[in-house]
Write a protein that holds these residues in place. Structure first.
Motif, PDB file in Angstrom:
ATOM      1  N   ASN A  52       6.973  -3.186   1.597  1.00  0.00           N
ATOM      2  CA  ASN A  52       6.188  -2.699   0.467  1.00  0.00           C
ATOM      3  C   ASN A  52       6.299  -3.646  -0.720  1.00  0.00           C
ATOM      4  N   ASN A  61       1.238  -2.318   1.236  1.00  0.00           N
ATOM      5  CA  ASN A  61       1.984  -2.286   2.491  1.00  0.00           C
ATOM      6  C   ASN A  61       1.645  -3.561   3.251  1.00  0.00           C
ATOM      7  N   ARG A  83      10.050   3.972   2.127  1.00  0.00           N
ATOM      8  CA  ARG A  83       8.737   3.377   1.902  1.00  0.00           C
ATOM      9  C   ARG A  83       8.019   4.089   0.766  1.00  0.00           C
ATOM     10  N   ILE A  84       7.137   3.356   0.107  1.00  0.00           N
ATOM     11  CA  ILE A  84       6.399   3.889  -1.025  1.00  0.00           C
ATOM     12  C   ILE A  84       5.426   4.964  -0.560  1.00  0.00           C
ATOM     13  N   GLU A  85       5.153   5.931  -1.426  1.00  0.00           N
ATOM     14  CA  GLU A  85       4.179   6.969  -1.106  1.00  0.00           C
ATOM     15  C   GLU A  85       2.777   6.421  -1.335  1.00  0.00           C
ATOM     16  N   GLU A 120      -1.334   6.099   1.034  1.00  0.00           N
ATOM     17  CA  GLU A 120      -2.063   6.332   2.283  1.00  0.00           C
ATOM     18  C   GLU A 120      -1.934   5.077   3.147  1.00  0.00           C
ATOM     19  N   TYR A 121      -1.291   5.203   4.293  1.00  0.00           N
ATOM     20  CA  TYR A 121      -1.093   4.057   5.178  1.00  0.00           C
ATOM     21  C   TYR A 121      -2.233   3.996   6.192  1.00  0.00           C
TER      22      TYR A 121
END
Length: 255
Positions: A90, A105, A134-136, A138-139
């Protein structure tokens, strides 16, 4: 382990309106990862004798706003997962007020540069990088589907003419890879592909999301044949070779 550094937006990094360019943003993210590796003793001088290098498989960059000339910024990065030869990382760029201006990401893989194949990440590197949550965000999927007529499942445009793409995909003028496109791995740097794709956007377009999927390496003298797909605010640019196989696919969402 989290790594960050502070900097000031330079005149050479802004566009004609004084905002940080997308190319400069990608460079900041990439440089931060390089700085972490070098500071940890697992950078270029550690990997080169082993014929190894970290290569980027994909980007997903989300942009809230761009800093402007002389803004003080902080750029941070950390790895959140490792799988065999893959590393997941990230990034965040904070503005002078500490707000998130952009975040990302990315998926990387460790490559044997002699045999051009992935290799398992060693214990020393795993210990230096460590992992953080991991960062919040939308992946989205790493792979980018190409819209339009005449596109095969793997993104190839092989054997297709301008007419085969109808109005959805437009083949652009080809160009050759020059020295300024290359990095220390002797192939086109990942940020250069994004810079190439941005050139096909409308003049005043503001990018809010970047996705890039890297499929194969382009080297000095190779010919690039861009194919541009426009779907409202979504622009997808396939950067292909003459045979229609993609070096990279870049997708840009604009306001």
């Amino acid at each position: 382990m989290r790594y960050e550094f502070r900097d000031t937006v330079r005149f050479s990094e802004v566009d004609e309106s004084g905002y940080l360019t997308l190319t400069a943003l990608v460079n900041y993210f990439q440089d931060t990862a390089i700085f972490q590796s070098e500071k940890g003793g697992i950078g270029f001088d550690y990997l080169k004798p082993k014929n190894q290098a970290w290569l980027l498989a994909s980007w997903q960059i989300e942009i809230d706003h761009m800093p402007v000339l002389c803004d003080e910024i902080t750029v941070a990065t950390w790895t959140y997962e490792f799988k065999a030869f893959y590393g997941y990382r990230n990034f965040v760029l904070y503005d002078a007020q500490g707000n998130k201006a952009a975040w990302a990401n990315s998926v990387w893989f460790l490559c044997d540069t002699k045999y051009q194949m992935p290799v398992k990440i060693d214990e020393r590197s795993l210990a230096v990088y460590g992992t953080e949550p991991r960062i919040e965000m939308e992946y989205l999927p790493r792979k980018i589907a190409l819209p339009g007529l005449g596109i095969t499942e793997n993104g190839s445009t092989e054997g297709k003419t301008q007419e085969a793409f109808g109005t959805e995909g437009k083949i652009q003028e080809a160009f050759k890879i020059e020295k300024h496109h290359l990095d220390t791995n002797h192939h086109v740097n990942n940020g250069q592909y994004i810079d190439m794709a941005v050139q096909y956007l409308p003049q005043d377009a503001q990018v809010t999301r970047v996705r890039a999927e890297y499929k194969m390496q382009a080297h000095l003298g190779d010919e690039m044949v861009p194919v541009v797909f426009e779907d409202g605010k979504l622009w997808t640019i396939a950067l292909n070779n003459r045979e229609g196989k993609a070096y990279a696919v870049v997708q840009l969402t604009i306001k």
